[in-house]
Design an enzyme around this catalytic site. Sequence first.
Site, short mmCIF file in Angstrom:
data_model
loop_
_atom_site.label_atom_id
_atom_site.label_comp_id
_atom_site.label_asym_id
_atom_site.label_seq_id
_atom_site.Cartn_x
_atom_site.Cartn_y
_atom_site.Cartn_z
N LYS A 64 39.59 37.67 45.04
CA LYS A 64 39.20 36.37 44.31
C LYS A 64 38.60 35.30 45.15
O LYS A 64 39.40 35.11 46.22
CB LYS A 64 40.45 36.12 43.15
CG LYS A 64 40.10 34.98 42.50
CD LYS A 64 40.97 34.79 41.47
CE LYS A 64 40.82 33.55 40.45
NZ LYS A 64 41.83 33.32 39.35
N SER A 103 39.71 32.76 35.02
CA SER A 103 39.03 32.67 36.08
C SER A 103 38.84 33.74 37.04
O SER A 103 37.98 33.72 37.94
CB SER A 103 39.39 31.53 36.89
OG SER A 103 40.64 31.88 37.60
N SER A 146 44.25 33.16 33.46
CA SER A 146 43.11 33.65 34.36
C SER A 146 43.15 34.90 34.75
O SER A 146 42.18 35.57 35.29
CB SER A 146 42.93 32.67 35.64
OG SER A 146 42.48 31.41 35.05
#
Length: 471
Positions: free
Chosen positions: A81, A156, A180
């Site tokens: 990420k 996210s 997320s």
Amino acid sequence: MNAELHHREAVELARMLRSGEVSAREVVQAHLDRIEAVNPAINAVVTLCPERALDEAAAADHRHAAGRPTGPLHGLPIAVKDTHETAGIRTTHGSPIHADHVPERDELVVERLRAAGAIVIGKTNVPEFAAGSHTFNPVFGTTRNPYDTSRSAGGSSGGAAAALAAGLHPIADGTDMGGSLRNPASFNNVVGLRPTPGRVPTWPSTLPWETLATSGPMGRTVADTALVLSAIAGPDPRCPFALAEAGSTFAPPLHVDLRGLRVAFSPDFGGTLPVEAEVARVVAEAAKTFAALGCHVEEAAPDFSGADEVFRTLRAWQFHLNLGPLIEANPGRVKETVVANAAVGRALSGEEVGRAKQGLAELFHRFGRFFGDYDLLLLPVSQLPPFDADLEYPTEVAGTPMADYLDWMRSAYQVTVTGCPAMSVPGGFTSDGLPVGVQLVARHGADLDLLRYGHAFEQATGFGRRRPPLG
């Protein structure tokens, strides 16, 4: 075989790598080929380092051939990420301010992934500063859902979830404050676990005592997710509330008999949240699956009162503390929703923050009592299916207007502030083929039980085996 490797579950790939049936270099190359073929359509992997990854794969093969110890993720490729710092690999946080930032060290979760044998092949896309559950930013653009590229991949950790679903890498990492890990897992028909805070310690951290955000694992199956958790969980002295259990506690297998399990379910949080009909249907059908597995199932919802105020207050306070100086130093260069959240945090009084902390404690104890009567809570992950990717956020859910870009995420963020582990598991599809996950919640600290319950549900339904139509 190379052409098939990107479809394999991580647990199976790990077995093949240990046995020497395939090499790490073959596995990495197969996924690099898949990224080249598929990523342009979904924009999930945004920074790629193929030469470095292949060199690391060759080194991993050499270690294995020499009989040296290998970790549980030996040879498995992962794109990290883009909010997690990676030594020598660009980490942008989705912001033009950091567009050329190349860290000198890995943060703890990446350090643990590498130590377990994973090979970092690049980075996955995020919203700017991971704010919001729709993945778009001015550096890399929008990540699109592989089941329907006109739809959002969530966020996210949207790049991570879309990449998993599309076969770009077999395991993924993410973070979760308001959903997320869970929302993008739901949107992409994969698994995302928000662990009990402290299960996956965070370092570095400017607010090391705060529990709102946590790192966690993702996978195409619950077993794959547990495999990643086994590598990244465990205590670290730099995290003051890190839990003591070793990561190896969570390694598969996960088989369990669910007969007699006490399951509460609510398609709409006891009537307090608007939820689209197709999402509510999936949750109700999931309850029937648990009943068929021998569970005692009843419709019941815990009391989430106060959860909105607690989450929004503490989130704004942390945005101000973490991002306020950056916003002040870069006027006009941070997206307005982040600026607005930080401004709310700046205006908070000590009494307001203190009241939110008291509310956090009340929710923790309230849910402790709830899980005295039940073993598992079944809820929607998101209040609606994947929405139009060209929207900033959905402005309406089930006919109810959304006040802001957080409002439609309440089904995830209200669970955040309970302190309980929560997981999105593939639960079904809408009539037009869009994925819908179900949210499984267990008592504080019961991460292993939660994984076992999710595994049993997954095996009974098979929804996660349906892959997107990308070839």
